[in-house]
Design an enzyme around this catalytic site. Structure first.
Site, PDB file in Angstrom:
ATOM      1  N   SER A 102     -42.541 -47.727  88.975  1.00  0.00           N
ATOM      2  CA  SER A 102     -41.254 -49.228  90.331  1.00  0.00           C
ATOM      3  C   SER A 102     -40.705 -49.476  89.099  1.00  0.00           C
ATOM      4  O   SER A 102     -40.090 -48.595  87.943  1.00  0.00           O
ATOM      5  CB  SER A 102     -42.145 -50.411  90.587  1.00  0.00           C
ATOM      6  OG  SER A 102     -41.388 -50.718  91.333  1.00  0.00           O
TER       7      SER A 102
ATOM      8  N   ASP B 161     -39.171 -44.256 101.421  1.00  0.00           N
ATOM      9  CA  ASP B 161     -39.419 -45.151 100.049  1.00  0.00           C
ATOM     10  C   ASP B 161     -38.486 -45.984 100.766  1.00  0.00           C
ATOM     11  O   ASP B 161     -37.188 -45.998 100.608  1.00  0.00           O
ATOM     12  CB  ASP B 161     -39.379 -44.669  98.733  1.00  0.00           C
ATOM     13  CG  ASP B 161     -39.884 -45.913  97.724  1.00  0.00           C
ATOM     14  OD1 ASP B 161     -39.142 -47.367  98.139  1.00  0.00           O
ATOM     15  OD2 ASP B 161     -40.318 -45.881  97.105  1.00  0.00           O
TER      16      ASP B 161
ATOM     17  N   HIS C  60     -43.194 -46.479  99.204  1.00  0.00           N
ATOM     18  CA  HIS C  60     -43.509 -46.954  98.194  1.00  0.00           C
ATOM     19  C   HIS C  60     -44.554 -47.133  96.642  1.00  0.00           C
ATOM     20  O   HIS C  60     -44.368 -47.021  95.373  1.00  0.00           O
ATOM     21  CB  HIS C  60     -42.704 -48.709  97.261  1.00  0.00           C
ATOM     22  CG  HIS C  60     -41.718 -48.998  95.913  1.00  0.00           C
ATOM     23  ND1 HIS C  60     -40.432 -48.150  95.777  1.00  0.00           N
ATOM     24  CD2 HIS C  60     -41.885 -49.869  95.244  1.00  0.00           C
ATOM     25  CE1 HIS C  60     -40.618 -48.650  94.204  1.00  0.00           C
ATOM     26  NE2 HIS C  60     -41.247 -49.430  93.994  1.00  0.00           N
TER      27      HIS C  60
HETATM   28  C1  MLT Z   1     -36.753 -53.435  90.214  1.00  0.00           C
HETATM   29  O1  MLT Z   1     -36.482 -54.367  90.760  1.00  0.00           O
HETATM   30  O2  MLT Z   1     -37.199 -52.938  89.526  1.00  0.00           O
HETATM   31  C2  MLT Z   1     -37.550 -52.324  91.739  1.00  0.00           C
HETATM   32  O3  MLT Z   1     -36.385 -52.774  93.046  1.00  0.00           O
HETATM   33  C3  MLT Z   1     -38.475 -51.915  92.561  1.00  0.00           C
HETATM   34  C4  MLT Z   1     -39.386 -52.771  91.601  1.00  0.00           C
HETATM   35  O4  MLT Z   1     -39.192 -54.020  92.952  1.00  0.00           O
HETATM   36  O5  MLT Z   1     -40.088 -53.564  90.667  1.00  0.00           O
END
Ligand code: MLT
Length: 202
Positions: A102, A152, A183
């Site tokens: 992520s 996702d 996700h």
């Molecule tokens: C981010 O902010 O890098 C992406 O949205 C993934 C997350 O939720 O961290």
């Protein structure tokens, strides 16, 4: 940066750079790294940015809207940190493979977007396109694994396809796999990541 370094039993094995998701810590992905390669050294880093108390690797303005200046700054900061850690711990700087989930996958992708030689390879779990309007370095022959969920809401399939083609356009060998999930990290994508790793780096 706050981190854990664990020296592996095989000095010739790659060094696994672990990059957690939003709200995670440097402890989150250790079990996964050991599953992928129990003999490798581990450098696991905690993101330097806090969002309502949750560690991240760079700032965002809203869900999915990144603070690009901060992303660039933090990408360089992480690259410098890896360079310094290699000297401090005496590991081979040219053998660092990122495993990111992520937000951690997004900064790993940003390392690939900015530097030819920051990473030997990367296993990106549910990544997004970190930034646009940038000329990627020559990534010829670099092995990248991408695991995505076809449902996702944070990273839609179209964005996964865009990231894949940007990396391929720079010469990377990308293996993209789809999970019928959202996700979250799945056991099945971790098995596929392990196979990708063993095929390319063992
Ligand atoms: C981010 O902010 O890098 C992406 O949205 C993934 C997350 O939720 O961290």
């Amino acid at each position: 940066m706050k981190h854990i370094f664990e020296v592996g039993s095989d000095p010739a094995a790659p060094v696994l750079l672990l990059l957690h998701g939003t709200g995670g810590t440097e402890r989150d992905l250790i079990g996964i790294a050991k599953h992928i390669d129990a003999t490798a050294s581990i450098l696991s880093v905690r993101g330097n940015v806090l969002e309502n108390g949750m560690p991240r690797f760079f700032r965002r303005l809203a869900e999915g809207v990144f603070d690009i200046e901060d992303l660039k700054f933090r990408t360089a900061e992480l690259k410098d940190f890896i360079d310094e850690a290699a000297v401090q711990y005496g590991f081979d700087r040219s053998k660092v493979i990122a495993i990111g989930y992520s937000n951690g996958a997004n900064i790993a992708a940003s390392l690939l977007f900015h530097y030819e030689d920051a990473l030997l390879g990367a296993s990106l779990h549910h990544p997004m396109v970190p930034l646009r309007d940038i000329n990627l370095p020559d990534l010829t022959g670099k092995n990248v694994f991408i695991a995505a969920g076809d449902n996702d809401p944070i990273c839609v399939p179209q964005e996964t396809e865009e990231l894949t083609s940007l990396l391929q356009g720079a010469g990377a060998n990308v293996e993209l796999i789809w999970e019928q999930h959202g996700h979250q990290l799945t056991r099945s994508e971790l098995e596929k990541a392990k196979q990708w790793y063993e095929h390319n780096f063992k």
